[in-house]
Design a protein around this motif. Structure first.
Motif, PDB file in Angstrom:
ATOM      1  N   GLY A  32      39.586   9.067  -5.415  1.00  0.00           N
ATOM      2  CA  GLY A  32      39.726   8.021  -6.446  1.00  0.00           C
ATOM      3  C   GLY A  32      38.525   7.946  -7.380  1.00  0.00           C
ATOM      4  N   SER A  34      38.109   9.290 -10.331  1.00  0.00           N
ATOM      5  CA  SER A  34      38.476   9.031 -11.734  1.00  0.00           C
ATOM      6  C   SER A  34      38.850   7.566 -11.929  1.00  0.00           C
ATOM      7  CB  SER A  34      39.650   9.895 -12.161  1.00  0.00           C
ATOM      8  OG  SER A  34      39.447  11.197 -11.745  1.00  0.00           O
ATOM      9  N   ARG A 104      29.697  21.559 -15.818  1.00  0.00           N
ATOM     10  CA  ARG A 104      28.927  20.375 -15.380  1.00  0.00           C
ATOM     11  C   ARG A 104      27.542  20.363 -16.022  1.00  0.00           C
ATOM     12  NH1 ARG A 104      31.824  21.294  -9.700  1.00  0.00           N
ATOM     13  NH2 ARG A 104      33.264  19.559  -9.904  1.00  0.00           N
ATOM     14  N   GLU A 128      31.269  12.243 -13.250  1.00  0.00           N
ATOM     15  CA  GLU A 128      32.119  12.494 -12.083  1.00  0.00           C
ATOM     16  C   GLU A 128      31.655  13.816 -11.510  1.00  0.00           C
ATOM     17  OE1 GLU A 128      36.225  11.340 -13.829  1.00  0.00           O
ATOM     18  OE2 GLU A 128      36.548  12.266 -11.863  1.00  0.00           O
ATOM     19  N   MET A 142      32.408  26.661   0.419  1.00  0.00           N
ATOM     20  CA  MET A 142      33.107  27.932   0.225  1.00  0.00           C
ATOM     21  C   MET A 142      32.366  29.071   0.921  1.00  0.00           C
ATOM     22  SD  MET A 142      35.949  28.130  -1.023  1.00  0.00           S
ATOM     23  CE  MET A 142      37.186  27.268  -1.965  1.00  0.00           C
ATOM     24  N   ARG A 195      49.324  17.083  -7.962  1.00  0.00           N
ATOM     25  CA  ARG A 195      48.795  18.073  -8.924  1.00  0.00           C
ATOM     26  C   ARG A 195      49.230  19.454  -8.427  1.00  0.00           C
ATOM     27  NH1 ARG A 195      42.700  17.306  -9.511  1.00  0.00           N
ATOM     28  NH2 ARG A 195      43.089  15.756 -11.117  1.00  0.00           N
TER      29      ARG A 195
HETATM   30  P1  DGT Z   1      39.614  11.894  -7.782  1.00  0.00           P
HETATM   31  O1  DGT Z   1      39.462  11.233  -9.098  1.00  0.00           O
HETATM   32  O2  DGT Z   1      38.676  11.368  -6.740  1.00  0.00           O
HETATM   33  O3  DGT Z   1      41.038  11.940  -7.329  1.00  0.00           O
HETATM   34  O4  DGT Z   1      39.097  13.352  -8.000  1.00  0.00           O
HETATM   35  P2  DGT Z   1      39.851  14.667  -8.326  1.00  0.00           P
HETATM   36  O5  DGT Z   1      40.504  15.203  -7.086  1.00  0.00           O
HETATM   37  O6  DGT Z   1      40.685  14.545  -9.555  1.00  0.00           O
HETATM   38  O7  DGT Z   1      38.629  15.527  -8.712  1.00  0.00           O
HETATM   39  P3  DGT Z   1      37.858  16.523  -7.824  1.00  0.00           P
HETATM   40  O8  DGT Z   1      36.448  16.532  -8.253  1.00  0.00           O
HETATM   41  O9  DGT Z   1      38.012  16.233  -6.407  1.00  0.00           O
HETATM   42  O10 DGT Z   1      38.412  17.921  -8.264  1.00  0.00           O
HETATM   43  C1  DGT Z   1      39.593  18.249  -8.952  1.00  0.00           C
HETATM   44  C2  DGT Z   1      40.098  19.556  -8.377  1.00  0.00           C
HETATM   45  O11 DGT Z   1      39.145  20.581  -8.557  1.00  0.00           O
HETATM   46  C3  DGT Z   1      40.344  19.493  -6.886  1.00  0.00           C
HETATM   47  O12 DGT Z   1      41.447  20.312  -6.572  1.00  0.00           O
HETATM   48  C4  DGT Z   1      39.099  20.063  -6.290  1.00  0.00           C
HETATM   49  C5  DGT Z   1      38.657  21.054  -7.301  1.00  0.00           C
HETATM   50  N1  DGT Z   1      37.204  21.197  -7.443  1.00  0.00           N
HETATM   51  C6  DGT Z   1      36.384  20.371  -8.128  1.00  0.00           C
HETATM   52  N2  DGT Z   1      35.146  20.833  -8.137  1.00  0.00           N
HETATM   53  C7  DGT Z   1      35.164  21.970  -7.435  1.00  0.00           C
HETATM   54  C8  DGT Z   1      34.182  22.921  -7.105  1.00  0.00           C
HETATM   55  O13 DGT Z   1      33.012  22.841  -7.477  1.00  0.00           O
HETATM   56  N3  DGT Z   1      34.599  23.966  -6.351  1.00  0.00           N
HETATM   57  C9  DGT Z   1      35.875  24.121  -5.912  1.00  0.00           C
HETATM   58  N4  DGT Z   1      36.180  25.180  -5.184  1.00  0.00           N
HETATM   59  N5  DGT Z   1      36.835  23.260  -6.211  1.00  0.00           N
HETATM   60  C10 DGT Z   1      36.480  22.201  -6.977  1.00  0.00           C
END
Ligand code: DGT
Length: 262
Positions: A32, A34, A104, A128, A142, A195
């Motif tokens: 959460g 966002s 970033r 974020e 990873m 998603r």
């Molecule tokens: P929220 O707002 O807490 O629901 O956050 P999300 O899920 O929209 O945002 P976040 O940061 O968890 O990432 C969006 C997608 O991108 C999610 O599938 C995880 C992936 N992701 C984000 N940053 C990285 C990264 O640095 N490495 C990898 N492998 N995946 C990442």
């Protein structure tokens, strides 16, 4: 003359940096962040919130063409890196981390908007995630899972440290907000939001990411290499609460963030 005016503007920039506090919101996938970021930006304070550029990773071609000339090879278009990373992590995780960290880095290097600085008291920029969770949460995870091999991990850490040291105070953070929730809760939210690229994510992947967050923010056992991160203040908020539609909870969160900033 030119020299002194340049110095003046550097001083002004440094002064502006000193009056800005930069925080990142961290937490597992789908916890959460966002929603929480929107809550902060709607709180009407002197806070600027920059969302995570997920859409850039979903369409690399478009993201790059917004920054510079289109790529030279028109036969093949750059694709959905988020999807590629989830479908073939061994092949694409390193590439993903270079691109996510670059985006970033760009975000964290953006100077604060002028109106934020004119508003008087200390301005707050909120991101974020950050170039630090890119490394100490995702890339590290990873590597531990085998998606990034030891050569790629060494190369990643080398350029990451180099860039952070080169940019210095411009990319430093003054605090971290950790939105904390059990992986099971994140899994339910992830399934609910649907998603497309994330459909193959299993609970155990969220558990490994949860462990990385806990090691850094709660157990403090993650080895961080940058001095300013070693004792960085961390505000832990209960992300398991459904705060999106609970105004009382929202007020409580805003108060906690305000106190954290004092
Ligand atoms: P929220 O707002 O807490 O629901 O956050 P999300 O899920 O929209 O945002 P976040 O940061 O968890 O990432 C969006 C997608 O991108 C999610 O599938 C995880 C992936 N992701 C984000 N940053 C990285 C990264 O640095 N490495 C990898 N492998 N995946 C990442």
């Amino acid at each position: 003359l030119q020299h002194s005016s340049q110095r003046h503007s550097i001083n002004q920039t440094m002064d502006a940096i000193a009056r800005v506090k930069r925080l990142s919101i961290e937490g597992n996938i789908a916890v959460g962040k966002s929603t929480f970021a929107r809550l902060l930006s709607n709180a009407g304070r002197n806070w600027e919130v920059t969302p995570e550029p997920v859409s850039k990773w979903q369409n690399v071609e478009e993201a790059i063409s917004q920054i510079r000339q289109p790529l030279p090879s028109p036969q093949q278009t750059a694709g959905n890196l988020l999807q590629m990373m989830y479908q073939d992590p061994k092949r694409w995780s390193y590439t993903f981390q270079t691109f996510s960290c670059m985006s970033r880095m760009r975000t964290q290097l953006q100077p604060p908007p002028v109106q934020l600085l004119q508003a008087g008291d200390v301005a707050v920029q909120v991101y974020e995630r950050s170039i630090y969770s890119d490394r100490y949460i995702f890339a590290q995870n990873m590597f531990e899972l085998g998606g990034i091999n030891s050569t790629e991990w060494a190369v990643y850490q080398d350029w990451h440290s180099f860039l952070v040291e080169q940019f210095g105070p411009k990319v430093q953070l003054e605090g971290i907000i950790y939105l904390r929730a059990p992986p099971q809760t994140c899994m339910e939210r992830l399934t609910r939001r649907g998603r497309e690229e994330e459909q193959g994510i299993q609970l155990d992947y969220l558990e490994t990411l949860h462990k990385q967050h806990e090691n850094w923010f709660i157990n403090k056992s993650t080895k961080v290499h940058f001095e300013h991160l070693k004792n960085i203040p961390v505000l832990v908020l209960d992300g398991s609460l459904e705060f999106e539609s609970d105004s009382e909870m929202q007020t409580k969160f805003i108060t906690e963030v305000t106190n954290f900033l004092q």
